[in-house]
Design a protein around this motif. Structure first.
Motif, PDB file in Angstrom:
ATOM      1  N   VAL A  67       1.499   3.173  -2.812  1.00  0.00           N
ATOM      2  CA  VAL A  67       1.095   4.110  -3.859  1.00  0.00           C
ATOM      3  C   VAL A  67       0.118   5.149  -3.323  1.00  0.00           C
ATOM      4  O   VAL A  67       0.136   6.302  -3.737  1.00  0.00           O
ATOM      5  CB  VAL A  67       0.516   3.357  -5.082  1.00  0.00           C
ATOM      6  CG1 VAL A  67      -0.002   4.316  -6.131  1.00  0.00           C
ATOM      7  CG2 VAL A  67       1.579   2.436  -5.672  1.00  0.00           C
ATOM      8  N   ASP A 117       2.525  -1.882  -8.936  1.00  0.00           N
ATOM      9  CA  ASP A 117       1.150  -1.780  -8.528  1.00  0.00           C
ATOM     10  C   ASP A 117       0.427  -3.001  -9.071  1.00  0.00           C
ATOM     11  O   ASP A 117       0.649  -3.387 -10.219  1.00  0.00           O
ATOM     12  CB  ASP A 117       0.523  -0.497  -9.058  1.00  0.00           C
ATOM     13  CG  ASP A 117      -0.787  -0.147  -8.406  1.00  0.00           C
ATOM     14  OD1 ASP A 117      -1.130  -0.731  -7.368  1.00  0.00           O
ATOM     15  OD2 ASP A 117      -1.489   0.748  -8.934  1.00  0.00           O
ATOM     16  N   ASN A 119       0.808  -1.231   0.000  1.00  0.00           N
ATOM     17  CA  ASN A 119       0.000   0.000   0.000  1.00  0.00           C
ATOM     18  C   ASN A 119       0.834   1.272   0.000  1.00  0.00           C
ATOM     19  O   ASN A 119       0.528   2.228   0.701  1.00  0.00           O
ATOM     20  CB  ASN A 119      -0.950   0.031   1.202  1.00  0.00           C
ATOM     21  CG  ASN A 119      -1.917  -1.113   1.213  1.00  0.00           C
ATOM     22  OD1 ASN A 119      -2.288  -1.633   0.168  1.00  0.00           O
ATOM     23  ND2 ASN A 119      -2.318  -1.526   2.394  1.00  0.00           N
TER      24      ASN A 119
END
Length: 183
Positions: free
Chosen positions: A141, A178, A139
């Motif tokens: 980004v 991602d 997590n």
């Protein structure tokens, strides 16, 4: 995840595609020992446990006692308790305890706790690693906010610090990816 919802845990579990990615990373690395910094409801723990051989082990750290109890129940339902251990407490304190205990190093370390302390967790995790250990920060980004230098969000700031630390450490090779999913 239904058990998590029934017990009032927030819906912050990894997605199925993220779980499969974690499984794959563990398998590729031929991982035997995993350290998970924050487990929440145990969905990532489950994926990691599935990836391990019979003698593999995952140690999950969880701050919240209720969450740890839910994780224990979930792992029992999944039939993977023989590979898992849960320790309850502040992650930084528990990591320091592990260092003090001189535990064997870990092959894979998954950092998924409060983002504000990611740099602290990374520093401690490196003391629990060996050459070749895979460290995954989840997590980071932050809905694209990771590139917003003016963000005042403490989770974003923590993620930015984590990325900066990785770029400065000479003995680390890192990248950011991602995973496309429902989140």
């Amino acid at each position: 995840m239904e058990n998590n919802s029934n017990k009032g845990l927030p819906a912050h579990d990894v997605t199925a595609s993220q779980g499969q990615f974690l499984y794959l990373m563990s398998k590729i690395n031929k991982t035997q020992r995993i350290l998970e910094i924050r487990t929440l409801g145990g969905y990532s723990t489950y994926w990691f446990a599935k990836s391990l051989s019979e003698d593999g082990h995952i140690l999950s750290l969880e701050y919240n006692q209720l969450n740890a109890e839910v994780v224990a129940a979930n792992l029992e339902l999944a039939g993977v308790t023989e590979k898992t251990e849960i320790r309850v407490g502040l992650a930084a304190d528990t990591l320091a305890d592990l260092i003090e205990e001189n535990v064997d190093s870990f092959d894979l370390i998954f950092i998924d706790a409060d983002k504000e302390n990611n740099s602290v967790y990374l520093k401690l995790a490196l003391k629990l690693s060996h050459s070749g250990t895979v460290i995954i920060g989840d997590n980071i980004v932050r809905d694209g906010e990771i590139i917003n230098e003016e963000s005042i969000d403490t989770s974003v700031k923590g993620s930015q610090s984590f990325i900066d630390d990785l770029s400065r450490l000479e003995n680390i090779t890192s990248t950011a990816i991602d995973i496309v999913g429902f989140k």
